[in-house]
Design a protein around this motif. Structure first.
Motif, PDB file in Angstrom:
ATOM      1  N   TYR A  82       1.285   9.640  -0.753  1.00 41.55           N
ATOM      2  CA  TYR A  82       2.064   9.219   0.531  1.00 41.55           C
ATOM      3  C   TYR A  82       1.835  10.473   1.696  1.00 41.55           C
ATOM      4  N   LEU A 119      -1.780   1.443   4.010  1.00 40.61           N
ATOM      5  CA  LEU A 119      -0.456   1.194   4.529  1.00 40.61           C
ATOM      6  C   LEU A 119      -0.244   0.549   5.580  1.00 40.61           C
ATOM      7  N   LEU A 138       9.718   5.212  11.221  1.00 40.53           N
ATOM      8  CA  LEU A 138       9.222   4.460  10.276  1.00 40.53           C
ATOM      9  C   LEU A 138      10.180   3.203   9.669  1.00 40.53           C
ATOM     10  N   LYS A 139       9.721   2.022   9.494  1.00 38.06           N
ATOM     11  CA  LYS A 139      10.316   1.204   9.002  1.00 38.06           C
ATOM     12  C   LYS A 139       9.481   0.373   7.814  1.00 38.06           C
ATOM     13  N   ASP A 140       9.807   0.055   6.579  1.00 36.94           N
ATOM     14  CA  ASP A 140       9.140  -0.329   5.437  1.00 36.94           C
ATOM     15  C   ASP A 140       9.639  -1.782   5.028  1.00 36.94           C
ATOM     16  N   SER A 142      10.872  -2.436   2.192  1.00 40.12           N
ATOM     17  CA  SER A 142      12.088  -2.472   1.598  1.00 40.12           C
ATOM     18  C   SER A 142      13.429  -2.201   2.216  1.00 40.12           C
ATOM     19  N   LEU A 176       5.065  10.824   4.065  1.00 42.07           N
ATOM     20  CA  LEU A 176       6.285  10.033   3.895  1.00 42.07           C
ATOM     21  C   LEU A 176       7.237  10.225   3.147  1.00 42.07           C
ATOM     22  N   THR A 200       6.681  -0.507  11.963  1.00 44.47           N
ATOM     23  CA  THR A 200       7.070  -1.192  10.911  1.00 44.47           C
ATOM     24  C   THR A 200       6.036  -1.469   9.868  1.00 44.47           C
ATOM     25  N   LEU A 201       5.894  -0.965   8.823  1.00 47.82           N
ATOM     26  CA  LEU A 201       4.893  -1.200   7.598  1.00 47.82           C
ATOM     27  C   LEU A 201       5.356  -2.505   6.744  1.00 47.82           C
ATOM     28  N   ARG A 202       4.271  -3.169   6.536  1.00 46.03           N
ATOM     29  CA  ARG A 202       4.784  -4.599   5.671  1.00 46.03           C
ATOM     30  C   ARG A 202       4.945  -4.292   4.314  1.00 46.03           C
ATOM     31  N   PRO A 204       6.399  -1.724   0.988  1.00 44.81           N
ATOM     32  CA  PRO A 204       7.588  -1.025   0.676  1.00 44.81           C
ATOM     33  C   PRO A 204       7.200   0.595   0.543  1.00 44.81           C
ATOM     34  N   ILE A 205       7.726   1.255   0.785  1.00 43.79           N
ATOM     35  CA  ILE A 205       7.473   2.831   0.778  1.00 43.79           C
ATOM     36  C   ILE A 205       8.491   3.321  -0.320  1.00 43.79           C
TER      37      ILE A 205
END
Length: 214
Positions: A82, A119, A138-140, A142, A176, A200-202, A204-205
Protein backbone atom coordinates in the motif's frame (compact mmCIF):
# COMPACT_ATOMS: atom_id res chain seq x y z
CA UNK A 1 -5.25 17.90 15.49
CA UNK A 2 -2.60 15.26 14.61
CA UNK A 3 -1.53 17.26 11.61
CA UNK A 4 -5.10 17.63 10.36
CA UNK A 5 -7.05 20.75 9.50
CA UNK A 6 -9.82 21.29 12.00
CA UNK A 7 -11.48 23.67 14.40
CA UNK A 8 -13.25 23.39 17.73
CA UNK A 9 -16.97 23.80 17.12
CA UNK A 10 -17.66 24.89 20.68
CA UNK A 11 -15.71 28.11 20.27
CA UNK A 12 -13.31 27.12 23.05
CA UNK A 13 -9.65 27.16 22.08
CA UNK A 14 -6.70 25.24 23.38
CA UNK A 15 -3.89 27.44 24.74
CA UNK A 16 -1.91 28.65 21.72
CA UNK A 17 1.48 27.52 22.96
CA UNK A 18 0.17 23.99 23.51
CA UNK A 19 -1.00 23.86 19.89
CA UNK A 20 2.33 25.32 18.76
CA UNK A 21 4.23 22.62 20.62
CA UNK A 22 1.96 19.91 19.16
CA UNK A 23 2.60 21.15 15.63
CA UNK A 24 6.35 21.33 16.19
CA UNK A 25 6.32 17.73 17.35
CA UNK A 26 4.24 16.60 14.39
CA UNK A 27 6.64 18.34 11.98
CA UNK A 28 9.61 16.73 13.74
CA UNK A 29 7.95 13.31 13.67
CA UNK A 30 7.33 13.42 9.93
CA UNK A 31 10.85 14.71 9.31
CA UNK A 32 12.16 11.62 11.13
CA UNK A 33 9.80 9.44 9.06
CA UNK A 34 11.16 10.90 5.80
CA UNK A 35 14.74 10.44 6.97
CA UNK A 36 14.23 6.73 7.77
CA UNK A 37 15.20 4.61 4.78
CA UNK A 38 13.10 1.57 5.72
CA UNK A 39 9.34 2.29 5.32
CA UNK A 40 8.45 -0.38 7.86
CA UNK A 41 10.74 1.16 10.47
CA UNK A 42 9.43 4.60 9.57
CA UNK A 43 5.90 3.40 10.18
CA UNK A 44 6.82 2.01 13.59
CA UNK A 45 8.48 5.33 14.46
CA UNK A 46 5.33 7.17 13.38
CA UNK A 47 3.07 4.85 15.40
CA UNK A 48 5.11 5.25 18.57
CA UNK A 49 5.34 9.01 18.13
CA UNK A 50 1.59 9.44 17.64
CA UNK A 51 0.79 7.17 20.57
CA UNK A 52 3.00 9.33 22.76
CA UNK A 53 1.38 12.55 21.55
CA UNK A 54 -2.20 11.32 21.86
CA UNK A 55 -1.64 9.75 25.24
CA UNK A 56 0.30 12.52 26.96
CA UNK A 57 0.15 15.87 25.14
CA UNK A 58 -2.28 18.53 26.46
CA UNK A 59 -3.34 19.35 22.87
CA UNK A 60 -4.40 15.76 22.13
CA UNK A 61 -7.76 15.43 20.37
CA UNK A 62 -8.77 12.65 22.79
CA UNK A 63 -11.36 13.44 25.41
CA UNK A 64 -10.18 13.39 29.02
CA UNK A 65 -12.02 10.10 29.61
CA UNK A 66 -10.40 8.43 26.59
CA UNK A 67 -6.97 9.75 27.48
CA UNK A 68 -7.23 8.26 30.96
CA UNK A 69 -7.71 4.79 29.45
CA UNK A 70 -5.51 5.24 26.36
CA UNK A 71 -3.48 2.21 25.29
CA UNK A 72 -2.55 3.15 21.74
CA UNK A 73 -4.21 4.14 18.47
CA UNK A 74 -5.89 1.37 16.42
CA UNK A 75 -3.28 0.69 13.75
CA UNK A 76 -2.68 -2.56 11.78
CA UNK A 77 0.77 -3.86 10.91
CA UNK A 78 2.64 -2.31 7.99
CA UNK A 79 1.91 -3.67 4.50
CA UNK A 80 4.33 -2.55 1.75
CA UNK A 81 1.74 -3.23 -0.98
CA UNK A 82 0.00 0.00 0.00
CA UNK A 83 2.98 2.30 -0.54
CA UNK A 84 3.05 4.36 -3.76
CA UNK A 85 5.19 7.03 -5.35
CA UNK A 86 2.93 8.72 -7.86
CA UNK A 87 3.15 11.70 -10.17
CA UNK A 88 0.55 14.42 -9.75
CA UNK A 89 -1.27 14.38 -13.09
CA UNK A 90 -3.25 17.33 -14.48
CA UNK A 91 -6.96 17.54 -13.65
CA UNK A 92 -9.76 20.03 -14.23
CA UNK A 93 -9.65 22.77 -11.57
CA UNK A 94 -12.13 22.45 -8.74
CA UNK A 95 -12.68 24.42 -5.57
CA UNK A 96 -13.80 23.03 -2.23
CA UNK A 97 -14.92 25.37 0.56
CA UNK A 98 -15.16 23.88 4.04
CA UNK A 99 -17.10 25.81 6.72
CA UNK A 100 -15.75 25.52 10.27
CA UNK A 101 -17.03 26.66 13.63
CA UNK A 102 -14.26 29.12 14.41
CA UNK A 103 -11.99 29.46 11.35
CA UNK A 104 -14.61 30.58 8.83
CA UNK A 105 -14.61 28.96 5.38
CA UNK A 106 -11.42 27.11 4.51
CA UNK A 107 -10.82 26.99 0.72
CA UNK A 108 -9.05 24.19 -1.18
CA UNK A 109 -8.26 24.03 -4.91
CA UNK A 110 -7.70 20.80 -6.81
CA UNK A 111 -4.27 20.83 -8.46
CA UNK A 112 -4.20 17.31 -9.86
CA UNK A 113 -4.82 13.63 -9.38
CA UNK A 114 -2.64 10.65 -8.35
CA UNK A 115 -3.08 7.03 -9.43
CA UNK A 116 -2.74 4.25 -6.88
CA UNK A 117 -2.51 1.25 -9.17
CA UNK A 118 -5.61 -0.94 -9.10
CA UNK A 119 -6.98 0.88 -6.03
CA UNK A 120 -8.11 3.93 -7.97
CA UNK A 121 -7.24 7.62 -7.94
CA UNK A 122 -7.18 10.44 -5.39
CA UNK A 123 -7.59 14.16 -5.95
CA UNK A 124 -4.75 16.36 -4.69
CA UNK A 125 -5.79 19.65 -3.09
CA UNK A 126 -3.96 22.88 -2.31
CA UNK A 127 -4.93 24.87 0.78
CA UNK A 128 -5.76 28.20 -0.86
CA UNK A 129 -5.23 30.41 2.18
CA UNK A 130 -2.36 31.65 4.30
CA UNK A 131 0.50 29.15 4.44
CA UNK A 132 -0.78 26.91 1.65
CA UNK A 133 0.05 23.23 1.45
CA UNK A 134 -0.91 19.89 -0.06
CA UNK A 135 -3.99 18.14 1.35
CA UNK A 136 -4.97 14.57 0.40
CA UNK A 137 -7.88 13.02 2.32
CA UNK A 138 -8.87 9.39 1.83
CA UNK A 139 -12.09 7.44 2.21
CA UNK A 140 -12.38 3.73 1.43
CA UNK A 141 -15.13 1.15 1.11
CA UNK A 142 -14.84 0.11 4.77
CA UNK A 143 -15.65 3.62 6.05
CA UNK A 144 -18.38 3.55 8.66
CA UNK A 145 -18.56 -0.25 8.75
CA UNK A 146 -17.76 -2.50 11.73
CA UNK A 147 -14.03 -3.06 11.96
CA UNK A 148 -13.45 -0.50 9.24
CA UNK A 149 -12.36 3.10 9.06
CA UNK A 150 -13.86 6.40 10.21
CA UNK A 151 -17.07 7.17 8.34
CA UNK A 152 -15.99 10.63 7.24
CA UNK A 153 -12.68 9.41 5.85
CA UNK A 154 -9.08 9.83 6.92
CA UNK A 155 -6.14 12.06 5.99
CA UNK A 156 -3.00 10.96 4.18
CA UNK A 157 -1.16 14.24 3.57
CA UNK A 158 -1.61 17.68 5.11
CA UNK A 159 1.72 19.38 4.63
CA UNK A 160 0.85 22.74 6.22
CA UNK A 161 0.36 20.86 9.51
CA UNK A 162 3.46 18.67 9.03
CA UNK A 163 1.90 15.49 7.58
CA UNK A 164 4.30 15.15 4.65
CA UNK A 165 5.68 11.77 3.54
CA UNK A 166 8.04 13.27 0.97
CA UNK A 167 8.47 13.05 -2.77
CA UNK A 168 10.57 14.36 -5.63
CA UNK A 169 9.48 17.05 -8.06
CA UNK A 170 5.94 16.33 -9.19
CA UNK A 171 5.92 12.92 -7.47
CA UNK A 172 4.45 12.34 -4.00
CA UNK A 173 4.96 9.49 -1.56
CA UNK A 174 1.47 8.16 -0.81
CA UNK A 175 1.78 5.41 1.77
CA UNK A 176 -1.70 4.39 2.88
CA UNK A 177 -0.25 2.76 6.01
CA UNK A 178 0.12 6.34 7.29
CA UNK A 179 -3.55 7.28 6.80
CA UNK A 180 -4.78 8.81 10.06
CA UNK A 181 -8.07 9.89 11.57
CA UNK A 182 -9.06 13.57 11.71
CA UNK A 183 -9.63 15.16 15.10
CA UNK A 184 -13.41 14.85 14.79
CA UNK A 185 -13.05 11.05 14.82
CA UNK A 186 -11.92 11.30 18.45
CA UNK A 187 -14.09 14.14 19.75
CA UNK A 188 -17.26 15.63 18.22
CA UNK A 189 -16.19 19.05 19.48
CA UNK A 190 -13.97 19.24 16.39
CA UNK A 191 -15.08 20.09 12.85
CA UNK A 192 -12.87 18.72 10.07
CA UNK A 193 -12.92 18.65 6.24
CA UNK A 194 -14.20 15.25 5.11
CA UNK A 195 -13.12 13.31 2.04
CA UNK A 196 -14.97 14.44 -1.12
CA UNK A 197 -16.04 12.02 -3.89
CA UNK A 198 -12.75 12.39 -5.77
CA UNK A 199 -10.87 11.09 -2.73
CA UNK A 200 -13.10 8.06 -2.21
CA UNK A 201 -11.81 4.60 -3.16
CA UNK A 202 -14.30 1.87 -4.01
CA UNK A 203 -12.27 -0.85 -2.30
CA UNK A 204 -11.55 -1.43 1.41
CA UNK A 205 -8.12 -0.35 2.59
CA UNK A 206 -6.96 -2.60 5.47
CA UNK A 207 -4.05 -0.38 6.58
CA UNK A 208 -3.79 2.92 8.40
CA UNK A 209 -5.70 3.95 11.51
CA UNK A 210 -9.03 2.27 12.08
CA UNK A 211 -12.19 3.57 13.73
CA UNK A 212 -11.44 4.84 17.24
CA UNK A 213 -14.71 3.69 18.81
CA UNK A 214 -16.49 0.96 16.89
Amino acid sequence: MSGAPGALTSGARLPSLQVLDWRRRVHDLYAAVRAEGDPRQAHDLWRRGRDDLFGSHPASALTEADRAEFGGLPLPAYDPDYRFEAAVEPAEPQRMEVPTGTDGVVPFERIGVVRLGDLGTLDVWWLASYGGGIFVPLKDASAGRPGGTYGGGRYLLDTVKGADLGGDGDRLVLDLNFAYNPSCAYDEAWACPLAPPGDTLRVPIPVGERTWHA
